[in-house]
Design a protein around this motif. Structure first.
Motif, mmCIF file in Angstrom:
data_model
loop_
_atom_site.group_PDB
_atom_site.id
_atom_site.type_symbol
_atom_site.label_atom_id
_atom_site.label_comp_id
_atom_site.label_asym_id
_atom_site.label_seq_id
_atom_site.Cartn_x
_atom_site.Cartn_y
_atom_site.Cartn_z
ATOM 1 N N VAL A 267 5.114 12.866 -1.986
ATOM 2 C CA VAL A 267 5.618 14.231 -1.815
ATOM 3 C C VAL A 267 5.989 14.746 -3.191
ATOM 4 O O VAL A 267 6.609 14.032 -3.974
ATOM 5 C CB VAL A 267 6.867 14.259 -0.904
ATOM 6 N N PHE B 82 9.813 17.515 -8.850
ATOM 7 C CA PHE B 82 10.234 16.251 -8.234
ATOM 8 C C PHE B 82 9.034 15.605 -7.545
ATOM 9 O O PHE B 82 8.224 16.293 -6.927
ATOM 10 C CB PHE B 82 11.333 16.512 -7.201
ATOM 11 N N MET B 83 8.923 14.286 -7.665
ATOM 12 C CA MET B 83 7.846 13.573 -6.988
ATOM 13 C C MET B 83 8.399 12.303 -6.356
ATOM 14 O O MET B 83 9.262 11.647 -6.943
ATOM 15 C CB MET B 83 6.753 13.194 -7.986
ATOM 16 N N GLN B 84 7.900 11.982 -5.190
ATOM 17 C CA GLN B 84 8.326 10.769 -4.493
ATOM 18 C C GLN B 84 7.096 10.084 -3.926
ATOM 19 O O GLN B 84 6.286 10.709 -3.245
ATOM 20 C CB GLN B 84 9.272 11.160 -3.359
ATOM 21 N N MET B 85 6.947 8.804 -4.224
ATOM 22 C CA MET B 85 5.862 8.041 -3.602
ATOM 23 C C MET B 85 6.477 6.928 -2.772
ATOM 24 O O MET B 85 7.291 6.152 -3.264
ATOM 25 C CB MET B 85 4.932 7.424 -4.639
ATOM 26 N N ASP B 86 6.085 6.842 -1.514
ATOM 27 C CA ASP B 86 6.558 5.780 -0.634
ATOM 28 C C ASP B 86 5.456 4.755 -0.455
ATOM 29 O O ASP B 86 4.306 5.109 -0.166
ATOM 30 C CB ASP B 86 6.911 6.354 0.747
ATOM 31 N N ALA B 87 5.816 3.493 -0.621
ATOM 32 C CA ALA B 87 4.884 2.405 -0.354
ATOM 33 C C ALA B 87 5.539 1.469 0.642
ATOM 34 O O ALA B 87 6.703 1.643 1.009
ATOM 35 C CB ALA B 87 4.538 1.681 -1.652
ATOM 36 N N GLU B 88 4.766 0.465 1.095
ATOM 37 C CA GLU B 88 5.273 -0.428 2.142
ATOM 38 C C GLU B 88 6.552 -1.145 1.710
ATOM 39 O O GLU B 88 7.446 -1.369 2.502
ATOM 40 C CB GLU B 88 4.201 -1.465 2.487
ATOM 41 N N GLN B 89 6.623 -1.512 0.442
ATOM 42 C CA GLN B 89 7.768 -2.314 -0.003
ATOM 43 C C GLN B 89 8.565 -1.668 -1.135
ATOM 44 O O GLN B 89 9.257 -2.361 -1.878
ATOM 45 C CB GLN B 89 7.271 -3.688 -0.448
ATOM 46 N N GLY B 90 8.452 -0.373 -1.284
ATOM 47 C CA GLY B 90 9.231 0.259 -2.329
ATOM 48 C C GLY B 90 8.945 1.740 -2.448
ATOM 49 O O GLY B 90 8.018 2.266 -1.825
ATOM 50 N N ARG B 91 9.790 2.396 -3.230
ATOM 51 C CA ARG B 91 9.655 3.831 -3.444
ATOM 52 C C ARG B 91 9.765 4.127 -4.925
ATOM 53 O O ARG B 91 10.541 3.461 -5.626
ATOM 54 C CB ARG B 91 10.807 4.576 -2.767
ATOM 55 N N ILE B 92 9.043 5.121 -5.373
ATOM 56 C CA ILE B 92 9.230 5.624 -6.728
ATOM 57 C C ILE B 92 9.570 7.107 -6.630
ATOM 58 O O ILE B 92 8.864 7.862 -5.957
ATOM 59 C CB ILE B 92 7.953 5.449 -7.569
ATOM 60 N N SER C 270 2.789 7.559 1.361
ATOM 61 C CA SER C 270 2.830 9.020 1.192
ATOM 62 C C SER C 270 3.331 9.371 -0.207
ATOM 63 O O SER C 270 4.010 8.580 -0.856
ATOM 64 C CB SER C 270 3.756 9.668 2.234
ATOM 65 N N LEU D 235 1.450 8.146 -12.941
ATOM 66 C CA LEU D 235 1.372 8.772 -11.614
ATOM 67 C C LEU D 235 1.987 10.177 -11.649
ATOM 68 O O LEU D 235 1.415 11.139 -11.118
ATOM 69 C CB LEU D 235 2.113 7.899 -10.593
ATOM 70 N N ASP E 291 0.835 -1.205 0.000
ATOM 71 C CA ASP E 291 0.000 0.000 0.000
ATOM 72 C C ASP E 291 0.870 1.255 0.000
ATOM 73 O O ASP E 291 1.941 1.269 0.597
ATOM 74 C CB ASP E 291 -0.898 0.019 1.241
ATOM 75 N N ALA F 218 0.074 13.744 -11.019
ATOM 76 C CA ALA F 218 0.555 14.728 -10.033
ATOM 77 C C ALA F 218 0.756 16.087 -10.696
ATOM 78 O O ALA F 218 0.372 17.129 -10.144
ATOM 79 C CB ALA F 218 1.856 14.244 -9.398
#
Lengths: 275, 117
Positions: A222, B71-81, A220, B53, A217, B57
């Motif tokens: 940013v 700049f954009m950053q998405m954090d998820a439970e098992q990864g980041r983009i 966040s 995505l 899921d 944004a």
């Protein structure tokens, strides 16, 4: 380049002393070309230092750049030249409100209202008066759950979490409707509903991306724009929390604010308190 | 695996700790321009979803009168983009572990974007 910008630019090139810089500056401001707008209006003011509209436009450009100090200076100049200028009175009311100077905000907005400020001034004045009442109440009495879920308290849900006037936070429901928080523009208008509707769509996209990528899921998002840094987080009721701050705000601080606002949202949504 | 002159930019990004993939993607159609991927990763899927995505944004921020997204950053439970975009259609993005140093990745992405401009 839009046709308006091209047209006014051509006219100013033909006659650099004309007032076309006002239309060109405003068109550039609306187009988001704030640095260029600033340069154009500054040059215009060099030629027309007593022009009220030019100072007012400079203030609006400054507000869009989140330069509240410059905006206040320009609107003070406008009032020196035209003491009943409604735009300057509204603008200074907005800045005072953002800075927590509620009495000053009310004074400027009252003045604007007596000079035909219209519905937008009345609405801004109402917001300021509600905020004044809430702050006074909050210092005397602890909020009860039933008090906390009233609309006026919803607007100031994050007021004591945010650390400066350029930060704002919104709590949205699953449909993008505003549950709490406020988002004021340079005119003192509350854009919470519009901003909420526009940003809420990002969470659908995030859900889709994380599901297909198999990374769990989303927690966040940013992003940094020309004028602001924005942080989003999902809430327990499939809603969305939005925290925005000036571009100068460090991303680490923004994320801490997001966490604090998220905790506030959880308490408020579950038991109606703001502890 | 890289296919053209963007290779050195992508390889620099992929060398960062915790980075699983780095890609240059067309924001408009979500197609890969170039990519460095670990074996077994579906680059086309990553590119399409991450570009979508970023685009969302950017459009939402513009509609909300917040200006262009840099700049954009998405954090998820098992990864980041993480993604950066400039004036062109190209979006530079990284998929990373949750523990990756995102501050360093952001700096490298912005540097890489200047190289591409």
């Amino acid at each position: 380049m839009s046709s308006d910008i091209q047209r006014w630019s051509d006219e100013l090139a033909r006659d650099p002393s004309s007032l076309a810089f006002l239309d060109l500056g405003e068109a550039l401001r609306r187009d988001g070309q704030l640095d260029v707008a600033l340069t154009i209006v500054r040059r215009g003011l060099d030629r027309h230092p007593e022009n009220v509209d030019a100072h007012n436009l400079m203030a609006r450009v400054a507000i869009d750049r989140r330069d509240f100090v410059r905006a206040a200076e320009e609107w003070q100049t406008v009032l020196r030249l035209a003491p009943d200028h409604v735009g300057a009175l509204k603008g200074l009311g907005y800045i005072c409100y953002q800075e927590g100077r509620l009495e000053d905000a009310e004074r400027y907005l009252n003045h604007a209202a007596t000079r035909g400020g219209g519905e937008s001034v009345a609405a801004a004045l109402d917001s300021v008066r509600r905020s004044s009442g809430e702050l006074a109440t909050a210092t005397v009495d602890a909020l009860t759950p039933s008090d906390a879920l009233t609309p006026s308290h919803a607007q100031s849900l994050f007021a004591d979490v945010l650390t400066d006037a350029e930060q704002t936070a919104l709590l949205l429901d699953e449909s993008g409707y505003v549950l709490g928080g406020v988002y004021l523009d340079g005119e003192g208008n509350d854009l919470a509903h519009e901003i909420g509707a526009q940003l809420s769509g990002i969470s659908d996209e995030a859900v889709r991306a994380t599901r297909h990528l198999g990374i769990g899921d989303w927690k966040s998002i940013v992003f940094e724009t020309d004028v602001a840094s924005v942080a989003l987080a999902p809430t327990s009721n499939k809603g969305l929390l939005v925290v925005a701050a000036s571009r100068a705000t460090p991303l680490g601080l923004l994320r801490r604010l997001l966490d604090q606002c998220a905790m506030r949202s959880i308490h408020w949504l579950t038991d109606g308190t703001t502890r | 695996m890289t296919t053209n002159a963007f290779g050195s930019v992508l390889e620099t990004l992929t060398r960062q700790r915790g980075v699983r993939a780095s890609l240059i993607v067309s924001e408009t159609d979500g197609l890969i321009v170039d990519a460095t991927l670990r074996v077994g990763q579906d680059g086309d899927r990553v590119a399409a979803l991450a570009a979508s995505l970023f685009r969302k944004a950017r459009l939402s921020a513009a509609a909300a009168r917040l200006g262009d997204v840099a700049f954009m950053q998405m954090d998820a439970e098992q990864g980041r983009i993480c993604a950066v975009g400039g004036k062109s259609d190209l979006v530079l993005m990284v998929v990373a572990e949750p523990t990756a140093n995102v501050g360093l990745i952001r700096v490298e992405l912005l540097k890489a974007l200047e190289t591409l401009a």
